[in-house]
Design an enzyme around this catalytic site. Structure first.
Site, PDB file in Angstrom:
ATOM      1  N   SER A 141      -2.554   3.535   7.169  1.00 28.93           N
ATOM      2  CA  SER A 141      -2.411   4.891   6.632  1.00 28.93           C
ATOM      3  C   SER A 141      -1.283   4.926   5.599  1.00 28.93           C
ATOM      4  CB  SER A 141      -2.123   5.879   7.766  1.00 28.93           C
ATOM      5  OG  SER A 141      -1.185   5.346   8.675  1.00 28.93           O
TER       6      SER A 141
ATOM      7  N   GLY B 110       8.485  -5.283   5.319  1.00 28.87           N
ATOM      8  CA  GLY B 110       8.616  -5.882   6.640  1.00 28.87           C
ATOM      9  C   GLY B 110       7.515  -6.903   6.841  1.00 28.87           C
TER      10      GLY B 110
ATOM     11  N   ARG C 259       4.489 -10.486  20.081  1.00 30.26           N
ATOM     12  CA  ARG C 259       5.387  -9.416  19.660  1.00 30.26           C
ATOM     13  C   ARG C 259       6.769  -9.964  19.297  1.00 30.26           C
ATOM     14  NH1 ARG C 259       7.363  -5.218  23.612  1.00 30.26           N
ATOM     15  NH2 ARG C 259       8.160  -3.470  22.412  1.00 30.26           N
TER      16      ARG C 259
ATOM     17  N   HIS D  59       8.507   5.072  17.345  1.00 32.27           N
ATOM     18  CA  HIS D  59       7.309   5.173  16.505  1.00 32.27           C
ATOM     19  C   HIS D  59       6.325   4.108  16.986  1.00 32.27           C
ATOM     20  CE1 HIS D  59       4.643   5.741  13.171  1.00 32.27           C
ATOM     21  NE2 HIS D  59       4.821   4.491  12.752  1.00 32.27           N
TER      22      HIS D  59
ATOM     23  N   GLN E 183       0.803  -1.228   0.000  1.00 31.74           N
ATOM     24  CA  GLN E 183       0.000   0.000   0.000  1.00 31.74           C
ATOM     25  C   GLN E 183       0.836   1.278   0.000  1.00 31.74           C
ATOM     26  OE1 GLN E 183      -3.991   0.710   1.667  1.00 31.74           O
ATOM     27  NE2 GLN E 183      -3.135  -0.546   3.293  1.00 31.74           N
ATOM     28  N   ILE E 184       1.808   1.340   0.913  1.00 29.14           N
ATOM     29  CA  ILE E 184       2.622   2.559   1.001  1.00 29.14           C
ATOM     30  C   ILE E 184       3.487   2.700  -0.245  1.00 29.14           C
ATOM     31  CG2 ILE E 184       4.336   3.832   2.345  1.00 29.14           C
ATOM     32  CD1 ILE E 184       3.388   2.323   4.823  1.00 29.14           C
TER      33      ILE E 184
ATOM     34  N   ASP F 253       4.328  10.980  12.440  1.00 25.03           N
ATOM     35  CA  ASP F 253       3.812  11.440  13.728  1.00 25.03           C
ATOM     36  C   ASP F 253       3.981  12.952  13.874  1.00 25.03           C
ATOM     37  OD1 ASP F 253       3.504   8.596  14.640  1.00 25.03           O
ATOM     38  OD2 ASP F 253       5.674   8.665  14.439  1.00 25.03           O
TER      39      ASP F 253
END
Length: 363
Positions: free
Chosen positions: A275, A126, A135, A224, A52-53, A196
């Site tokens: 986003s 990634g 995590r 981030h 997407q990005i 940010d």
């Protein structure tokens, strides 16, 4: 029908014919008002380019939003083999758009081919966290990815390459990249917190009914992640301090901070997708202010290797206020930090130290 690899070789062959000086270090764009070699194309690597990005970023770079309206570019697009067909589609669209500044596209699944002689590297690729994943599992996947790409970058990119890591956990991925590319300058690697920073600018501008360009001097400290500290204490709106212009400390210390920290999650909840547009735009801003011009800004937020400033452990990749000149960033020193800010800066510092240890344990 030629394979993707054959297309890459064809592009490279034609590129070598028209760019015999591709080993030269390219001086980029308009650095502090002085122009350099505008007609020599700058090679920009985008990893995860079919995502997407990447799909949003590639046309922005080709249109001049990253390096200015007169700087030709050659895009190096890297993807994993399962996404090779999608990458081919992205390359076709870039050709079809006929961008005046676009001098070529290298679309490949080979990291060595993708990294060859690049001037700028935008690391979007990634492993995303999926439902049910711990995590540590995500960290382990990304440590392996960034350890591998570090080797290719160090061996094949230009010595002057500028890298920005976007894929999460961005700060720790950048730390791993730095660790496994020891010959690369520590000043050549960064992680993206400009998104940010820009979110802070947008929220303050909206709150004050002011243009975005009137807001300056905001700072993102730390990671981030949701522990980041969006600091307005040194910022201004049209020359007036942000706290004075907003005149609502309860908002600035509460809702504003959580809105910025959790904006990514809010966009996912609304779009059912992350986003991408704002992230891609922020990558352009990050690189442009780093290598072209600060555009009159007081400072910008960049996650870079700490030199021990503000008590942050040396070597970890932490977001600081930075100024850039002649393609080099410097951490802004000596800002007055109040007790509340110190506590918030330390909380995100602690998280980054924990991420570092987790990442190293995965090696």
């Amino acid at each position: 029908r030629p394979s993707l690899r054959e297309k890459v070789c064809a592009v490279q062959g034609s590129e070598q014919q028209r760019d015999p000086g591709d080993q030269k270090s390219v001086k980029i764009g308009n650095q502090n008002g002085k122009q350099f070699n505008r007609m020599e194309p700058v090679k920009v690597l985008i990893t995860g380019a079919a995502g997407q990005i990447g799909y949003a970023l590639a046309p922005m770079v080709a249109r001049g939003l990253m390096l200015g309206p007169n700087q030709p570019v050659i895009l190096h697009l890297l993807e994993i083999p399962p996404a090779a067909t999608a990458l081919e589609g992205v390359a076709m669209e870039l050709t079809d758009a006929a961008f005046p500044l676009l001098r070529g596209v290298v679309a490949t699944t080979d990291p060595e081919v993708a990294c060859k002689d690049v001037d700028i590297a935008c690391m979007l690729g990634g492993f995303p966290r999926k439902a049910g994943m711990e995590r540590k599992d995500v960290m382990s996947k990304n440590v392996a990815i960034y350890k591998a790409i570090a080797t290719s970058l160090e061996a094949h990119a230009k010595a002057s390459v500028k890298c920005v890591v976007v894929a999460n956990p961005a700060n720790t991925n950048a730390y791993i990249l730095k660790k496994y590319a020891p010959k690369m300058s520590i000043k050549s690697i960064s992680a993206l917190t400009r998104l940010d920073h820009n979110r802070m600018v947008g929220q303050i501008a909206e709150k004050c009914g002011a243009p975005n360009t009137d807001v300056d001097g905001v700072i993102v400290w730390g990671n981030h992640s949701s522990t980041q500290y969006p600091d307005v204490n040194h910022g201004t709106v049209a020359g007036k301090s942000i706290r004075e212009a907003v005149n609502d400390d309860e908002y600035l210390n509460g809702e504003f901070v959580t809105t910025v920290q959790k904006r990514g999650a809010a966009i996912i909840a609304a779009r059912k997708l992350s986003s991408a547009l704002s992230a891609a735009s922020s990558v352009c801003d990050h690189i442009r202010n780093w290598v072209v011009s600060m555009e009159g800004k007081k400072y910008v937020s960049m996650a870079v290797a700490s030199d021990g400033s503000y008590g942050i452990t040396e070597g970890i990749v932490y977001s600081f206020p930075c100024v850039c000149k002649n393609g080099e960033w410097e951490i802004v020193k000596g800002l007055e930090i109040d007790d509340r800010s110190k506590q918030l800066m330390e909380a995100t510092h602690k998280e980054l130290l924990e991420e570092k240890e987790m990442a190293l344990a995965c090696l």
